[in-house]
Every structure is written in structure tokens, then in C-alpha cells.
Scaffold this active site. Sequence first.
Site, PDB file in Angstrom:
ATOM      1  N   ARG A  23       0.813  -1.216   0.000  1.00 62.17           N
ATOM      2  CA  ARG A  23       0.000   0.000   0.000  1.00 62.17           C
ATOM      3  C   ARG A  23       0.846   1.265   0.000  1.00 62.17           C
ATOM      4  NH1 ARG A  23      -2.845  -1.264   5.480  1.00 62.17           N
ATOM      5  NH2 ARG A  23      -0.705  -1.918   5.790  1.00 62.17           N
ATOM      6  N   GLN A  46      -0.173  23.784  20.139  1.00 63.48           N
ATOM      7  CA  GLN A  46      -0.603  24.459  18.921  1.00 63.48           C
ATOM      8  C   GLN A  46       0.057  23.811  17.722  1.00 63.48           C
ATOM      9  OE1 GLN A  46      -0.104  28.748  19.036  1.00 63.48           O
ATOM     10  NE2 GLN A  46       0.336  28.799  16.868  1.00 63.48           N
ATOM     11  N   ARG A  59      11.522  32.735   5.199  1.00 69.27           N
ATOM     12  CA  ARG A  59      10.814  33.099   6.425  1.00 69.27           C
ATOM     13  C   ARG A  59      11.777  32.895   7.588  1.00 69.27           C
ATOM     14  NH1 ARG A  59       4.774  32.810   6.250  1.00 69.27           N
ATOM     15  NH2 ARG A  59       4.193  32.245   4.115  1.00 69.27           N
ATOM     16  N   HIS A  62      13.254  33.512  13.404  1.00 66.44           N
ATOM     17  CA  HIS A  62      12.341  33.875  14.483  1.00 66.44           C
ATOM     18  C   HIS A  62      12.594  33.074  15.755  1.00 66.44           C
ATOM     19  CE1 HIS A  62       9.543  34.627  10.844  1.00 66.44           C
ATOM     20  NE2 HIS A  62      10.265  35.710  11.088  1.00 66.44           N
ATOM     21  N   LYS A  72       9.618  23.665  19.292  1.00 64.70           N
ATOM     22  CA  LYS A  72       8.742  23.248  18.199  1.00 64.70           C
ATOM     23  C   LYS A  72       9.366  22.141  17.373  1.00 64.70           C
ATOM     24  CE  LYS A  72      10.036  27.553  16.008  1.00 64.70           C
ATOM     25  NZ  LYS A  72       9.530  28.834  15.599  1.00 64.70           N
ATOM     26  N   HIS A 119      14.775  30.132  14.325  1.00 64.77           N
ATOM     27  CA  HIS A 119      14.430  29.229  13.237  1.00 64.77           C
ATOM     28  C   HIS A 119      13.997  30.012  12.004  1.00 64.77           C
ATOM     29  CE1 HIS A 119      11.340  26.883  10.968  1.00 64.77           C
ATOM     30  NE2 HIS A 119      12.362  26.034  10.949  1.00 64.77           N
ATOM     31  N   TYR A 132       4.106  23.028  11.587  1.00 66.88           N
ATOM     32  CA  TYR A 132       4.734  23.315  12.876  1.00 66.88           C
ATOM     33  C   TYR A 132       3.894  22.693  13.984  1.00 66.88           C
ATOM     34  CZ  TYR A 132       6.682  27.397  10.354  1.00 66.88           C
ATOM     35  OH  TYR A 132       7.299  28.234   9.465  1.00 66.88           O
ATOM     36  N   ASP A 168      11.235  40.615   8.217  1.00 68.42           N
ATOM     37  CA  ASP A 168      12.379  39.697   8.193  1.00 68.42           C
ATOM     38  C   ASP A 168      13.577  40.290   7.469  1.00 68.42           C
ATOM     39  OD1 ASP A 168      10.852  37.885   9.596  1.00 68.42           O
ATOM     40  OD2 ASP A 168      10.522  36.541   7.900  1.00 68.42           O
TER      41      ASP A 168
END
Length: 186
Positions: A23, A46, A59, A62, A72, A119, A132, A168
Site C-alpha cells: 500500500r 498548537q 521566512r 524567528h 517546536k 528558526h 509546525y 524579516d
Amino acid sequence: MQFEPTEIGGAFLVVPTPLTDARGCFARTWCAETFRAQGLAETLVQCSVSYNDCRGTLRGMHFQVEPHGERKLVRCTAGAIYDVLLDLRSDSPTCMRWQAFELTASNRHAVYIPKGVAHGFQTLTDGAEVFYQMADEFVSAAGRGVRYNDPAFGIDWPLPVAVISDRDANYPDFAPVALASRGIDR
């Protein structure tokens, strides 16, 4: 799951162990007991997704300052990204060092990012999606960042930047003596 230590203390490359048959495959990507056994965050508060239209989108970089540091787990669910961790913990032997990983939908790897580590990522394909899973609440007022091309870090991005937010792109030059005053310590 296999947890491969990285050069950044407390960060891990998380590699699923697929069970394959006619499969396709099945692999566990999260298990509280397994994360707890590794000494990592065992609860999630979250989950978020970032979709990026264009190859070369950047991105980051941060992080959240204490007392709202953020842990995370990041994975690429569509396309491919160049994922970068930057250690900003003043008491860490790898402070000011960065490490990058190629996360793709096909390799299914994830990166676990501890508190105090910034990150960011750059998309390697059009239509890249990033998932995330956060162990700590997002607190907007604690959100910070450092510039992706700041010479203090020398991060080597693989592509020219095609899309980036004004925020950024315009973080000021980083000053190492400012680590503690920015609340970056663990």
C-alpha cells in the site's frame, strides 16, 4: 522514530521509521512517550501550517524571548525547504552557530528546535508547505527575530531570496553583547 543529535545542543533531526508494504508506508511522527524518553517536550499546544507559493521564499529567523521561549517540531509536508537553526543561547557552547537541514515531503524528516534557538527556512520548490507543532504558546509580544543575512552569523542560503517580509528583511545588525538584554538565555 530515530532522534539524531545535531550540532546545536538540544536540537534533533527526527527521522520516522516507516513500515512499508504494497500500500505504501506508515510512520509515526509524534509520540509523547517517545519524546519524553528523549527528554524533549511531550505535549503540544498548537499546530500551524505555512504555505509558500514561490521557490526562494525566506521566512525567519524567528524566536520568542523568555519567559515565553518556544520549543517546536518542524516538518515539510509539500515540496522542499532549507531549514536553518541558529543558536542564540549565551550559555551554549554553540552560541551564534547555525546548522541547516533539507526537509522534504518525500524524506519526511522533522527538526526539533529547543528554546533559545532561532528558526527560519527558504523554500527550494514552488508550493512548499511547512507544518509546525509547538510545545509552547505563541506570545506575539515575545516574538523576536534576527536578520537572515546578518554578517554576524554568515548563514549560507542556497538560493537568491525571491520573497521575504519587510520585517524579516529589516531586522537591525545583531550585537552579541545584547543576548542577555534581549531575553534570549534559557
